[in-house]
Design a protein around this motif. Structure first.
Motif, PDB file in Angstrom:
ATOM      1  N   UNK A  27       0.847  -1.206   0.000  1.00 16.68           N
ATOM      2  CA  UNK A  27       0.000   0.000   0.000  1.00 16.68           C
ATOM      3  C   UNK A  27       0.881   1.255   0.000  1.00 16.68           C
ATOM      4  N   UNK A  28       1.892   1.233   0.868  1.00 18.10           N
ATOM      5  CA  UNK A  28       2.748   2.425   1.008  1.00 18.10           C
ATOM      6  C   UNK A  28       3.476   2.723  -0.312  1.00 18.10           C
ATOM      7  N   UNK A  29       4.004   1.671  -0.943  1.00 16.99           N
ATOM      8  CA  UNK A  29       4.698   1.871  -2.219  1.00 16.99           C
ATOM      9  C   UNK A  29       3.748   2.408  -3.295  1.00 16.99           C
ATOM     10  N   UNK A  30       2.551   1.801  -3.375  1.00 17.89           N
ATOM     11  CA  UNK A  30       1.574   2.265  -4.365  1.00 17.89           C
ATOM     12  C   UNK A  30       1.214   3.716  -4.107  1.00 17.89           C
ATOM     13  N   UNK A  31       0.952   4.014  -2.834  1.00 20.69           N
ATOM     14  CA  UNK A  31       0.533   5.372  -2.482  1.00 20.69           C
ATOM     15  C   UNK A  31       1.614   6.361  -2.879  1.00 20.69           C
TER      16      UNK A  31
END
Lengths: 466, 466
Positions: free
Chosen positions: B355-359
């Motif tokens: 999630x963090x990478x995508x965000x």
């Protein structure tokens, strides 16, 4: 401390108007014999093995890849779990489904309804729900604009309909079931009640029928069902058919006919009558109450109206997937040749025949009591005897500021530990007094209940005989 | 055919006033890249192993007696299933539970909340629910008497609150989140909106706050939370805290603080503020959306008011038991030393770091686009970029009778297959245009989405540049 914003006087008066759950409070007291709740698994009844095998496999599909699984689960449960998982895009049983319920499961349920009724059923008409209460609230929400809108509701009836109407601010238009004809619906009385309500400016939108009956335990005769269909059609009423006890019939004399089947067999199609059938996984003999599965089948609604039903259904995203799966199993149980078929039938027959024995023993016992009469128990999970209370008992109830049937039920509880639900919770003809008693207790308990009950009733009558 | 009773004009106008689910319809078109739904398992995310092991064992407790089970299930899942089953009288997970939820499970959840907050939590304050939507509807039902009652609701916000208010006929009193301070709540603006509503005779009953934010993906700073608590206390408002994304925070700079923790740390107890916290099993990183588990924690309500909450909760008997169990697992996950601990943490970290990478990739990419700005993504599952649309694009939208952000989103869909939700679904400051994009797609898809999006946006700007 500041004055707290939230006082009971500042709440929605429709919520305040809801009745308290008296029954609940009683049932939670210790040392009681519960004959008040339609909650079989709380009484020691075991869940159906096939159902639970499939649920477990769908929860943890990893099991399907393990060699040990074939010895732990029946082969048809394994096959069924695979079939069900394949109905979910990506086998994802943890994703939100379509707001009407998973499409493939609705297909299975529609096929089950079609085979039950011998009339077609469209999966687009099925809305999967968390038990039967939410769809009833949905329909009330849809139909009721203000207190000038009314719904014909049977008296006696279990509290869901009344509560739902109170909460929506609808006018409940009562019609009384006819105890002398095993709680049948008297159409001329129905017409009288409808006309009375209309003359007072009430716009009557629908008619609730509960078949098999709760709290009355009756099964409507086909002819009566046809009259009800005809009546709704003539009077432009939405027929709201509570059919949640459809699998619980324990008389050889009658069988279940859905109102849709009746309507279709009379030649009435989509354009002739608006009909909603409610079913759930709580009220079959297997009693999966806590799993909250259910459906409503919505027919005879035009597409614009149907869109509005969908909007209301989508307010809570979707119903729970385990309940959806369970509902599909109920409507498509093991078939001849499946490994589980024999045991499935045996479980069902054992439970239903226990219900039948309890019901018969209770009806027989209650009818032997002084001033008590009890109709045949044909279906659902209840008997609903009438007690012709002596004047002295009624006066004593009045002295203690209690309804006479509540007085009787509390005395019963104090003296025997047996909990029944007083008739005034369901409504009853003025001046008559009843109680609802479940037939769930199993054989060994039934005789104990009956003998305690008889001793109590004799003593009660002795004390209050006029 | 008789005239059918049921026309759309004869339905409850509050139902008719509900918005259609536009997003749903789009998302079901084929060949799309879904960036619109917060439904991780529909995007290929696997369910958490420990959760599903426990659910399967509770569904089919027979497994606990089999020797094969110890090789098929982790030891802590087996132990946990035994513990949970023992919380049910008669181990009956198919019976109706208490209408607030199974007592033992509420104890577990209360302990989880207490350990999260470092302040006590009372199991009597917990109501287990079928996801977060039903308790929101319950609270609206309780608080709203008629259209003169209002609720302060953030703009933008996801549709649940608005829908619930429309259905209850409440007045939505909007307050605008401040995009320039990462979607914080500006208290003087809040006060202005409250006073404005009051001057028009609206009785404002409560304030909705969504933290972490949906659709905005922000996490409130503690100081802002304290201001909100103080505001609600001073103005006698029920604080309705949507905290369903509490486990989804992927910035090291902030952590989740419940509003109850904030209030208690300010020294405010039961008598000082009425507060409801909503949580669910749908919105954590594990995304068990379809399982419909949730709770609300109701504090600062006096006992009379609490009784009314209970009445509303009991209208649907109880929430589904699988969802109840899952909620207890979420609030009491495997601990250090448990067999599943390492894999549980690994699953969580893997998802949250994805999630963090995508965000980060999305925020970075969107901020590089012409006339697009995008706040930091801190929590929940979304980014909510603002697009300063050229006048020519706005005119083209008007020509096709569409909101400009819908026009942009439809163009995006047609050209790339990417589905986002236009900001007008959530509300936005007049004259600004946004879209909500989920950060759920995994690494391999993110680059594809970003490059398609950038190409589309460039072409769009080329076409409509003023």
């Amino acid at each position: 401390m500041p004055p707290c914003a939230l006082t009971v006087d500042s709440l929605n008066p429709k919520v305040l108007a809801l009745a308290d759950h008296l029954g609940d409070a009683i049932a939670r007291r210790a040392q009681i014999i519960c004959c008040s709740l339609s909650n079989p698994q709380s009484m020691g009844q075991q869940p159906n093995k096939f159902f639970r095998e499939v649920l477990a496999l769908c929860d943890y599909p990893h099991l399907l890849e393990q060699s040990e699984t074939s010895s732990l689960f029946s082969s048809d449960a394994i096959a069924r779990a695979r079939e069900i998982l394949d109905l979910f895009p990506g086998r994802a049983t943890g994703a939100y489904s379509h707001s009407q319920g998973t499409e493939g499961l609705r297909d299975v349920i529609a096929a089950g309804i079609a085979s039950r009724d011998n009339f077609p059923c469209n999966a687009q008409d099925i809305f999967l729900t968390d038990g039967a209460a939410p769809p009833v609230h949905m329909m009330m929400h849809l139909l009721i604009r203000d207190q000038k809108d009314g719904i014909l509701c049977p008296i006696p009836s279990h509290s869901l309909y009344k509560s739902s109407m109170v909460l929506q601010g609808a006018t409940l238009v009562p019609y009384y079931l006819d105890e002398s004809s095993v709680w049948g619906v008297n159409i001329s009385d129905l017409k009288k009640q409808l006309d009375g309500a209309r003359s007072m400016g009430i716009v009557v939108r629908g008619l609730v029928v509960i078949n098999p009956g709760n709290p009355t335990g009756h099964v409507l005769v086909e002819e009566n069902q046809r009259e009800i269909v005809e009546f709704c059609r003539n009077e432009d009423l939405v027929l709201l058919a509570d059919e949640v006890y459809q699998e619980n019939i324990y008389t050889y004399e009658k069988e279940f006919h859905s109102f849709k089947k009746i309507a279709r067999s009379m030649g009435y199609g989509e354009g002739d009558i608006s009909l909603v059938s409610f079913h759930s996984v709580s009220n079959g003999y297997y009693g999966e109450c806590g799993r909250r599965g259910g459906y409503m089948e919505v027919t005879g609604f035009n597409s614009e109206v149907k869109k509005q039903v969908y909007k209301v259904a989508s307010l809570s995203s979707c119903s729970n997937i385990s309940g959806q799966i369970l509902m599909s199993l109920v409507m498509n149980p093991p078939k001849v040749g499946d490994e589980s078929y024999i045991s499935y039938q045996a479980e069902r027959d054992s439970i239903l025949s226990s219900f039948a024995r309890s019901a018969e023993a209770m009806v027989c016992a209650f009818n032997r009591l002084e001033r008590v009469t009890c109709s045949k128990a044909e279906g659902a999970m209840f008997v609903f005897p009438s007690v012709h209370l002596p004047k002295k008992a009624i006066a004593a109830a009045e002295d203690s500021n209690t309804e006479p049937d509540v007085f009787y039920a509390l005395r019963l509880l104090e003296n025997t530990g047996i909990v029944v639900v007083p008739g005034s919770v369901f409504g009853q003809v003025h001046g008559t007094w009843h109680f609802r008693c479940t037939i769930l207790p199993q054989d060994e308990k039934i005789q104990l209940i009956i003998s305690r009950f008889m001793a109590f009733h004799e003593a009660f009558m002795e004390e209050f005989r006029d």
